[in-house]
Design a protein around this motif. Structure first.
Motif, PDB file in Angstrom:
ATOM      1  N   TYR A   1       0.843  -1.162   0.136  1.00  0.00           N
ATOM      2  CA  TYR A   1       0.025  -0.031  -0.175  1.00  0.00           C
ATOM      3  C   TYR A   1       0.973   1.298  -0.031  1.00  0.00           C
ATOM      4  O   TYR A   1       2.155   1.314   0.211  1.00  0.00           O
ATOM      5  CB  TYR A   1      -1.053   0.056   1.365  1.00  0.00           C
ATOM      6  N   ASP A   2       0.279   2.291  -0.341  1.00  0.00           N
ATOM      7  CA  ASP A   2       0.723   3.729  -0.163  1.00  0.00           C
ATOM      8  C   ASP A   2       0.453   4.420   1.073  1.00  0.00           C
ATOM      9  O   ASP A   2       1.228   5.415   1.372  1.00  0.00           O
ATOM     10  CB  ASP A   2       0.595   4.499  -1.359  1.00  0.00           C
TER      11      ASP A   2
ATOM     12  N   CYS B   1      -5.973  11.453  -1.241  1.00  0.00           N
ATOM     13  CA  CYS B   1      -5.422  10.088  -1.768  1.00  0.00           C
ATOM     14  C   CYS B   1      -6.032   9.438  -2.470  1.00  0.00           C
ATOM     15  O   CYS B   1      -5.755   8.818  -3.642  1.00  0.00           O
ATOM     16  CB  CYS B   1      -5.191   9.414  -0.458  1.00  0.00           C
TER      17      CYS B   1
ATOM     18  N   TYR C   1      -4.193   6.559  -4.883  1.00  0.00           N
ATOM     19  CA  TYR C   1      -3.097   5.925  -4.256  1.00  0.00           C
ATOM     20  C   TYR C   1      -3.758   4.708  -3.294  1.00  0.00           C
ATOM     21  O   TYR C   1      -4.999   4.707  -3.235  1.00  0.00           O
ATOM     22  CB  TYR C   1      -2.516   6.907  -2.847  1.00  0.00           C
ATOM     23  N   ARG C   2      -2.982   3.598  -3.142  1.00  0.00           N
ATOM     24  CA  ARG C   2      -3.720   2.388  -2.596  1.00  0.00           C
ATOM     25  C   ARG C   2      -3.675   2.599  -1.027  1.00  0.00           C
ATOM     26  O   ARG C   2      -2.551   2.915  -0.439  1.00  0.00           O
ATOM     27  CB  ARG C   2      -2.702   1.260  -2.771  1.00  0.00           C
TER      28      ARG C   2
ATOM     29  N   GLN D   1       6.334   9.421  -1.309  1.00  0.00           N
ATOM     30  CA  GLN D   1       5.985   9.852  -2.560  1.00  0.00           C
ATOM     31  C   GLN D   1       4.613  10.542  -2.227  1.00  0.00           C
ATOM     32  O   GLN D   1       4.295  11.467  -2.882  1.00  0.00           O
ATOM     33  CB  GLN D   1       5.689   8.976  -3.537  1.00  0.00           C
ATOM     34  N   VAL D   2       3.633   9.885  -1.364  1.00  0.00           N
ATOM     35  CA  VAL D   2       2.602  10.536  -0.979  1.00  0.00           C
ATOM     36  C   VAL D   2       2.734  11.921  -0.627  1.00  0.00           C
ATOM     37  O   VAL D   2       1.628  12.800  -1.134  1.00  0.00           O
ATOM     38  CB  VAL D   2       1.619   9.570  -0.202  1.00  0.00           C
TER      39      VAL D   2
END
Length: 257
Positions: free
Chosen positions: A100-101, A178, A183-184, A154-155
């Motif tokens: 996940y992110d 998000c 994003y995951r 990165q997020v």
């Protein structure tokens, strides 16, 4: 750790942080108790706001300082000991291994929220707002309102976080971003503890937060459907400045007579 008057619970929180944590950063939003002294005694990296800016601005500073320290994974833990820091390893691992992110510590998964002392009105509001958000955003989260969160670098560098509120709805705006950015998002079950010393938003501010959540959700839905465009969901929106202090120094030099 975004902190404001957390003197009674800070040490308990820090003692449960796992050894894998490379940097322990606390941002104090001008507390009026002994939060700052305790944080220094515990050996935390401490940053202090010159005035009380609010929870959202506090998070912005937390993330900026963590990124400036070279963090690849950043975990936000409230220092009020409502969430157990023992889960930091599990949450960070889910990001480190590329699953996940973003990872949320959910008080709802496992059914422990009410057992942990969450007030009934907050539980009902949490369930209603979460259902509303899942319907309008298309996500399938168990809750959007936890303060225990992990993010990849990165997020935090991609999201236009400076477009968000300085108040409590910052959390919700960030999750909406998000979702829009694709994003995951994963979740882990997290036990919660409500007690007298733990920080808590009063009823009136909870109501204001609820309306903020509804507004954010509708904006997110309109953005997803390309009906309206908002800067908070734009890649061109204002992002965290990693060279913040250099920029501030340059601005002061430019304004000197």
């Amino acid at each position: 750790m975004p902190a404001y008057n957390a003197a009674k619970t800070l040490e308990k929180t820090v003692r449960e942080l796992p050894n894998i944590v490379d940097a322990k950063i606390l941002v104090d939003d001008r507390s009026t108790d002994e939060t700052l002294q305790i944080a220094n005694r515990l050996g935390l990296q401490v940053f202090v706001h010159e005035k009380n800016y609010g929870y959202g601005r506090n998070q912005q500073t937390c993330y900026r300082e963590a990124l400036a320290a070279g963090a690849d994974i950043v975990v936000m833990v409230h220092p009020d000991y409502q969430y157990t820091p023992l889960l930091v390893t599990a949450m960070a691992s889910m990001i480190a291994f590329g699953v996940y992110d973003v990872v949320l510590g959910s008080r709802i998964l496992g059914g422990g929220a009410l057992k942990g002392g969450m007030p009934l009105y907050k539980y009902v509001a949490n369930r209603f707002l979460t259902a509303f958000q899942n319907i309008f955003t298309g996500a399938k989260l168990s809750e959007y309102h936890t303060g225990f969160r992990a993010f990849s670098r990165q997020v935090l560098t991609d999201l236009p976080l400076l477009e968000n509120s300085d108040d409590f709805v910052f959390d919700n705006e960030m999750l909406a971003q998000c979702i829009v950015f694709g994003y995951r998002i994963g979740e882990v079950s997290c036990p919660t503890k409500y007690f007298e010393e733990a920080s808590s938003v009063n009823f009136s501010r909870s109501v204001a937060y609820g309306f903020g959540v509804l507004s954010t959700t509708l904006k997110c839905s309109l953005q997803q459907r390309k009906i309206l465009q908002y800067r908070m969901f734009s890649p061109a929106g204002r992002k965290l400045l990693l060279n913040y202090y250099e920029r501030q120094s340059d601005l002061k030099e430019q304004t000197k007579p």
